[in-house]
Design a protein around this motif. Structure first.
Motif, mmCIF file in Angstrom:
data_model
loop_
_atom_site.group_PDB
_atom_site.id
_atom_site.type_symbol
_atom_site.label_atom_id
_atom_site.label_comp_id
_atom_site.label_asym_id
_atom_site.label_seq_id
_atom_site.Cartn_x
_atom_site.Cartn_y
_atom_site.Cartn_z
ATOM 1 N N LEU A 1 77.074 -28.578 8.665
ATOM 2 C CA LEU A 1 76.182 -27.550 9.191
ATOM 3 C C LEU A 1 75.914 -27.773 10.678
ATOM 4 C CD1 LEU A 1 73.650 -27.353 6.253
ATOM 5 C CD2 LEU A 1 75.295 -25.626 6.936
ATOM 6 N N LYS A 2 75.967 -26.679 11.408
ATOM 7 C CA LYS A 2 75.666 -26.744 12.841
ATOM 8 C C LYS A 2 74.169 -26.860 13.050
ATOM 9 C CE LYS A 2 79.444 -23.824 14.491
ATOM 10 N NZ LYS A 2 79.734 -22.533 15.126
ATOM 11 N N PRO A 3 73.666 -27.475 14.051
ATOM 12 C CA PRO A 3 74.474 -28.294 14.992
ATOM 13 C C PRO A 3 74.874 -29.607 14.321
ATOM 14 C CG PRO A 3 72.141 -28.382 15.546
ATOM 15 C CD PRO A 3 72.257 -27.450 14.403
ATOM 16 N N ILE A 4 76.160 -29.974 14.485
ATOM 17 C CA ILE A 4 76.653 -31.145 13.755
ATOM 18 C C ILE A 4 76.256 -32.427 14.478
ATOM 19 C CG2 ILE A 4 78.583 -30.143 12.513
ATOM 20 C CD1 ILE A 4 80.321 -31.202 14.929
ATOM 21 N N GLU A 5 76.017 -33.407 13.649
ATOM 22 C CA GLU A 5 75.745 -34.719 14.236
ATOM 23 C C GLU A 5 77.091 -35.379 14.508
ATOM 24 O OE1 GLU A 5 72.368 -37.509 13.223
ATOM 25 O OE2 GLU A 5 72.484 -36.256 11.432
ATOM 26 N N ARG A 6 77.180 -36.081 15.610
ATOM 27 C CA ARG A 6 78.459 -36.701 16.000
ATOM 28 C C ARG A 6 78.999 -37.594 14.901
ATOM 29 N NH1 ARG A 6 75.185 -37.704 20.008
ATOM 30 N NH2 ARG A 6 75.237 -39.969 19.783
ATOM 31 N N LEU B 1 82.753 -26.013 9.842
ATOM 32 C CA LEU B 1 81.498 -26.168 10.582
ATOM 33 C C LEU B 1 80.837 -24.807 10.546
ATOM 34 C CD1 LEU B 1 82.861 -27.860 13.820
ATOM 35 C CD2 LEU B 1 82.174 -28.951 11.700
ATOM 36 N N GLU C 1 78.443 -37.648 11.820
ATOM 37 C CA GLU C 1 78.843 -36.933 10.604
ATOM 38 C C GLU C 1 80.294 -36.487 10.700
ATOM 39 O OE1 GLU C 1 76.282 -33.645 9.884
ATOM 40 O OE2 GLU C 1 74.824 -34.817 8.728
ATOM 41 N N LEU D 1 84.869 -34.585 21.627
ATOM 42 C CA LEU D 1 84.301 -35.497 20.630
ATOM 43 C C LEU D 1 85.408 -36.208 19.854
ATOM 44 C CD1 LEU D 1 81.724 -36.516 19.286
ATOM 45 C CD2 LEU D 1 81.796 -34.554 17.763
#
Lengths: 257, 607
Positions: free
Chosen positions: A104-109, A82, A111, A20
Motif C-alpha cells: 500500500l502506498k506510500p510504501i515503506e522502503r 503498489l 517493505e 530505491l
C-alpha cells in the motif's frame, strides 16, 4: 542480474522506485519502464522480465485488466502491486492472479526491499542458483584443491544468470579473478566440455524454453538467450535441432496455449 | 355448537378490521344476549298463547255463565207465568170476562182490586219486572201497574207482537223487545216479555193471557253482576235469531244487523275471529236449549291481547335493561381484559416511532403479564442495541467524517504522499521518507473501512506510526517504550482506542517539558482481563484532580455529540464510553498519577 519492469503513471514515483531498487537491492536491475498498461504490454511482447512492479489504477488501461493479459503471456512472472487502494475487491483480484505481493502506498522502503529479497529467493531457486557469486577472496581462502568443483559450479550459475550478457571467457575469468587459459583448462577437465560449448548449450536451452513458454518474437528470443543476431541464432538453432525456431515452437503451442 | 361455528364464521367475515376489544365486546354481548333473547322470545310466545287461550276460555265461561243466569231469571219468570193456573180466584175472574178480543169494555173495580193485589204480590221484590198483566179474552187488562199508567181495557189486535203469543198453545213465550201500547204514558220504552196463554187446566179452554214485561236493563244487570269485559259487545238473540238484547262496547257499533245480514248467526262457530268494520273480534256463542236464547259475545282481539301487550311491553323494557346491563358488563370485562394489550400496543407503536424508553407497567400474572414482561425485556435489549450501534457508529464515523470533510479523495492523498516519499528517496532523505510513510499508515488506519475490533498488534503498529511522526517533530525529545507480553498480541481490542491516550500523554505529559519525556505503553494479561496502560513521566495531576477526572469520565453522557477537543476528560470519556458500549460493565478506564510523577491511564478489557 534479475530484470525488473516498472509500471507506474507518475514519473516521480517511477523514478523514485528505480532509485530505491538501485540503492537497496543489487541483484535486480530495472530494465523497463512503462507509464501505463498498454505500454507495459508492448514492452512485454519484446522482453521477459523476472519481476513486474505495477500500480493498479492508472489512466489508459486499468491495472487489473493489464494483469489479466500479463498472466496469460507469462504465468510465472512475479508481480508486485503498489496501490493507494486498500479495498478488498482489489486484493481479491490480486490473489486471483497470483500476485506475489500487494503493497500500500506510500510504501515503506524496507517493505519493498523485503519483498524484492523474497522474490530473489524464488528466482534463485528457479534458476538453480544457490548463492551469489564467490569473490576472489573466497577463492583464495579455499585454495584450488577440493574447491575446484565449487568454482566450476559458481561459473555455471554465473552463466545461467547472465545468459543474455557478456559471457566471454575473459570476462568470466576476470569475475572470478582467474587466468582465462587456466579457467578454460579447469572447466574442460572438470566437466568434460569446453567452456564455449557449455555456454552455447545453455543459451540453446534458454532459447528453447523461451520459445515454448513465451510468445516472444524469434529475434527477441535470440537476444534474450544471448545470441549476437537473430540470423546467427536461426542458423545455430537449425544446426542443433534440425528444425527452425518457428517449427520447434509450433509443436509445443497446443500443449501450452 | 352449530350456532357457535356460525358465530365464528360471522366474526371472521366481519370483524377482521376491528380490534380485539370490539371483538371481545361483541362476543360477550352476542354470547349473553343471543340465548337470553331466544329464551325470552320462546317464553314470551308460549306465554302469549297461554294468555290468549285463557282469555278466550274466560270469555267463553263468562258467556256460558251469562246464559245460565239468563236461564235462571227466565225460569223464574216462567214459574211466575204458571202461577195463575193454580189460583182459582184468578182463573174465575179471567173467565168472567170472556168474549171476542176487543169486546170487553170494563170490569168490576173489585175484580181490578183483587187482580192488582195478586199481580203486585207476584211482582213484589222483583225490580226487573215493569209490569205483570193478566189479559182476558175480551181485552180487559188487569195489571199491577197503577191505573194511571196502564189502560184498563186493551185491544190486543193493536199490537203485532201479540199474535205470536196468540199462536202459542200454552207454552211460555219470550217476546223480543217491543213497545206495548197498553201503557198510557207513551214512553216509547221497549220491554222484553215473558208471556203465556192461560187455559182452564181441566178443559184446556183459553181464559186469557199473562204477560210479564221485563225491563231491558235487567239483562244489563245480569251482565254487570258478572265480570264481563267492558269493552266487549254482547248480543242475545232468540231461536229465530230475533234480536233480544245488545250491549254495545263503548264507542262500538251494533253488530246484530251485520251478523244477521251475513246469515252467520247460526253457522258461526265458537272461538273464531271475525272482522266487523275495521276491528277484529273474537266471536263466542252459547245456546241455551232451555230458553232457546243464544248469547253471543264479540270481544275485540285487541282487548284480549291487551294483557299480552302489557306483558310484551314489560318484557321489552326488561330486555332493554338486560341488554344495557350486559353491554355495560361486556364493556367493562373486555376493557379489563384488553387494557394491558392496548397498553402494549401503544408502547409498540411508540417503539416503532423510535421511542424505546416506553415500558409496560400493568403486569398481571396471566399471559398478558408474560407478554408485557417479554416486551419490556425486548425493549431493554433493543434500547441497548440501538444505543450501542447508534452511539458506537457515531464514534466510529467521527474519524472518517473529519477526514471526508476535506472532500479529498484518499487515493489522491496516498498517491501524493507516495510522490513525496519517492522524491525523498531520490534525494536520500530517509527521515522524510519515514515520516511520509508513517503518515500514510496513520491516515490509512483511520480512514479505511472501520472494523469494530482489531488485534492489539495492529493498533500498536498504528500507534507506532503516530509515534514516529511525533518523534520527528520533537526531534529526539520523545521516547516511547513498548512492554508487550507475547500472549496478548492477538487479543481483540476496539479500534483507535490507544492512539488518543498516547496523544494525550504526548501533549499533556511531554509537550511543555524542555528535557522531553518518556511514554510507556504496556499490555499484559491479568486473569481474564487485558490491561493496557499508557504512562508518561510528565507533570502529572493532583489527587483532587484525579478524583474529579475519574468521576467525570464515568458520568459523561454517551449520547452527547462528540467534539474533537483536546481536553483530556472528553477524550477519555469518549474512550470510556466506547469500552462500556462494547463490553458493558466488563470494561473500564481509570486514571492515576500524582503531581510531578507523571500520569497513567489504564484500560481494562475482558477477554
Amino acid at each position: 542480474m534479475y530484470k525488473v519492469l516498472l509500471v507506474e503513471d507518475e514519473t516521480v514515483i517511477r523514478q523514485g522506485l528505480r532509485e530505491l531498487i538501485h540503492q537497496s537491492v543489487h541483484s535486480f536491475e530495472v530494465t523497463g519502464e512503462a507509464a501505463n498498461g498498454s505500454e507495459a504490454i508492448a514492452y512485454l511482447k519484446a522482453d521477459m522480465p523476472d519481476v513486474m512492479i505495477t500500480d493498479i489504477r492508472m489512466r489508459e488501461m486499468d491495472g487489473l485488466v493489464m494483469m489479466g493479459k500479463v498472466k496469460q503471456m507469462y504465468p510465472e512472472l512475479i508481480v508486485i502491486i503498489l496501490s493507494g487502494y486498500g479495498e478488498f475487491v482489489y486484493a481479491q483480484k490480486a490473489i486471483e492472479y497470483g500476485v506475489f505481493k500487494y503493497l500500500l502506498k506510500p510504501i515503506e522502503r524496507h517493505e519493498l526491499v523485503a519483498a524484492m529479497q523474497k522474490a530473489q529467493l524464488l528466482l534463485d531457486r528457479k534458476y538453480g542458483v544457490s548463492t551469489s557469486l564467490p569473490t576472489a577472496a573466497n577463492l583464495e581462502q579455499t585454495g584450488s584443491g577440493g574447491d575446484t568443483r565449487k568454482i566450476i559450479r559458481d561459473i555455471r550459475e554465473y552463466v545461467k544468470r547472465h545468459i543474455d550478457g557478456d559471457l566471454r571467457l575473459q570476462t568470466v575469468a576476470s569475475q572470478v579473478s582467474l587466468n582465462a587459459t587456466y579457467l578454460s583448462q579447469l572447466f574442460k577437465n572438470e566437466t568434460g566440455v569446453n567452456y564455449s560449448e557449455y555456454v552455447l548449450e545453455v543459451r540453446m536451452e534458454r532459447a528453447k524454453w523461451l520459445l515454448v513458454h513465451t510468445q516472444l518474437k524469434i529475434y527477441d528470443v535470440a537476444r534474450l538467450s544471448g545470441h549476437q543476431s537473430p540470423k546467427h541464432f536461426m542458423l545455430v538453432f537449425k544446426q542443433q535441432t534440425g528444425q527452425t525456431a518457428g517449427e520447434y515452437r509450433d509443436q509445443f503451442t497446443d500443449a501450452n496455449f | 355448537m352449530i350456532s357457535l361455528t356460525f358465530l365464528h364464521q360471522w366474526f371472521k367475515g366481519h370483524l377482521n378490521e376491528s380490534n380485539l376489544r370490539t371483538k371481545l365486546l361483541l362476543l360477550f354481548t352476542v354470547l349473553i344476549l343471543l340465548p337470553l333473547s331466544l329464551q325470552g322470545m320462546v317464553t314470551y310466545r308460549h306465554f302469549l298463547a297461554t294468555v290468549n287461550h285463557k282469555t278466550e276460555q274466560f270469555t267463553i265461561d263468562i258467556v256460558q255463565q251469562i246464559n245460565t243466569n239468563l236461564d235462571r231469571m227466565l225460569k223464574d219468570l216462567e214459574r211466575l207465568s204458571l202461577m195463575p193456573l193454580y189460583d182459582q180466584m184468578v182463573l174465575s175472574i179471567l173467565a168472567k170476562y170472556n168474549g171476542p178480543m176487543g169486546s170487553g169494555t170494563w170490569a168490576l173495580s173489585d175484580d181490578y182490586l183483587k187482580m192488582k193485589l195478586y199481580t203486585s204480590g207476584q211482582a213484589y221484590n222483583r225490580p226487573e219486572i215493569r209490569g205483570i198483566h193478566l189479559i182476558s179474552n175480551s181485552g180487559i187488562l188487569f195489571s199491577n201497574v197503577d191505573a194511571m199508567s196502564a189502560d184498563a181495557v186493551w185491544d190486543s189486535r193493536r199490537d203485532s207482537w201479540f199474535s205470536e203469543l196468540n199462536q202459542s198453545d200454552g207454552e211460555w213465550t219470550i217476546i223480543p223487545p217491543h213497545e206495548p201500547s197498553y201503557y198510557s204514558s207513551p214512553s216509547s220504552e221497549s220491554y222484553i216479555s215473558v208471556a203465556r196463554v192461560i187455559r182452564e187446566p181441566k178443559t184446556l179452554v183459553r181464559l186469557g193471557y199473562m204477560i210479564i214485561d221485563v225491563k231491558v236493563e235487567a239483562f244489563g244487570h245480569i251482565l254487570s253482576n258478572l265480570n264481563f269485559e267492558r269493552e266487549a259487545s254482547l248480543l242475545i238473540v232468540d231461536e229465530r235469531q230475533r234480536f233480544i238484547f245488545e250491549r254495545v262496547e263503548e264507542g262500538g257499533v251494533s253488530a246484530y244487523g251485520e251478523l244477521l245480514e251475513d246469515g252467520q248467526l247460526q253457522e258461526m262457530r265458537n272461538r273464531q275471529k271475525k272482522k266487523l268494520g275495521s276491528r277484529e273480534y273474537l266471536f263466542v256463542q252459547h245456546h241455551s236449549s232451555y230458553t232457546g236464547l243464544s248469547v253471543i259475545s264479540l270481544t275485540p282481539i285487541a282487548v284480549i291481547q291487551k294483557e299480552s301487550h302489557e306483558m310484551m311491553t314489560f318484557t321489552l323494557w326488561f330486555a332493554a335493561v338486560c341488554v344495557g346491563m350486559v353491554t355495560g358488563l361486556a364493556v367493562l370485562l373486555s376493557y379489563r381484559i384488553t387494557k394491558p394489550l392496548i397498553e402494549l400496543k401503544k408502547a409498540m407503536a411508540r417503539a416503532e416511532q423510535g421511542n424505546f424508553n416506553k415500558r409496560v407497567t400493568m403486569l398481571s400474572n396471566d399471559e398478558f403479564g408474560l407478554l408485557g414482561r417479554g416486551f419490556n425485556n425486548m425493549m431493554e435489549e433493543i434500547n441497548r442495541l440501538f444505543h450501542e450501534v447508534f452511539v458506537l457508529g457515531m464514534r466510529e464515523k467521527e474519524a472518517e467524517l473529519s477526514a471526508l470533510q476535506s472532500q479529498i479523495n484518499p487515493h489522491f492523498i496516498y498517491n501524493t504522499l507516495e510522490s513525496i516519499n519517492m522524491m525523498a528517496i531520490q534525494c536520500k532523505h530517509a527521515e522524510v521518507s519515514d515520516m511520509v510513510t508513517a503518515l500514510g499508515k496513520l491516515l490509512r488506519y483511520t480512514i479505511d473501512k472501520v472494523d469494530r475490533r482489531i488485534q492489539l498488534w495492529e493498533e500498536i503498529q498504528f500507534v507506532d506510526s503516530y509515534v514516529r511522526i511525533q518523534q520527528v517533530r520533537y526531534g529526539g525529545k520523545l521516547q516511547v517504550l513498548y512492554e508487550m507480553e507475547d500472549e496478548v498480541k492477538d487479543c481483540l481490542i476496539p479500534k483507535l482506542i490507544l492512539q488518543p491516550l498516547v496523544e494525550n500523554a504526548v501533549y499533556h505529559g511531554i509537550d511543555d517539558r524542555e528535557e522531553g519525556g518518556t511514554i510507556w505503553i504496556s499490555a499484559l494479561r491479568f486473569e481474564d482481563e487485558l490491561l493496557i496502560t499508557v504512562r508518561d513521566n510528565g507533570k502529572g495531576m493532583s489527587e483532587m484532580e484525579i478524583e474529579k477526572l475519574n468521576e467525570t469520565i464515568g458520568k459523561h453522557p454517551a449520547n452527547q455529540p462528540l467534539q474533537l477537543s483536546g481536553r483530556d476528560e472528553l477524550g477519555l470519556s469518549n474512550i470510556f464510553q466506547r469500552i462500556v458500549l462494547m463490553y458493558d460493565k466488563g470494561g473500564s478506564l481509570t486514571v492515576d498519577g500524582s503531581p510531578g510523577q507523571g500520569f497513567a491511564v489504564t484500560i481494562t478489557i475482558p477477554l
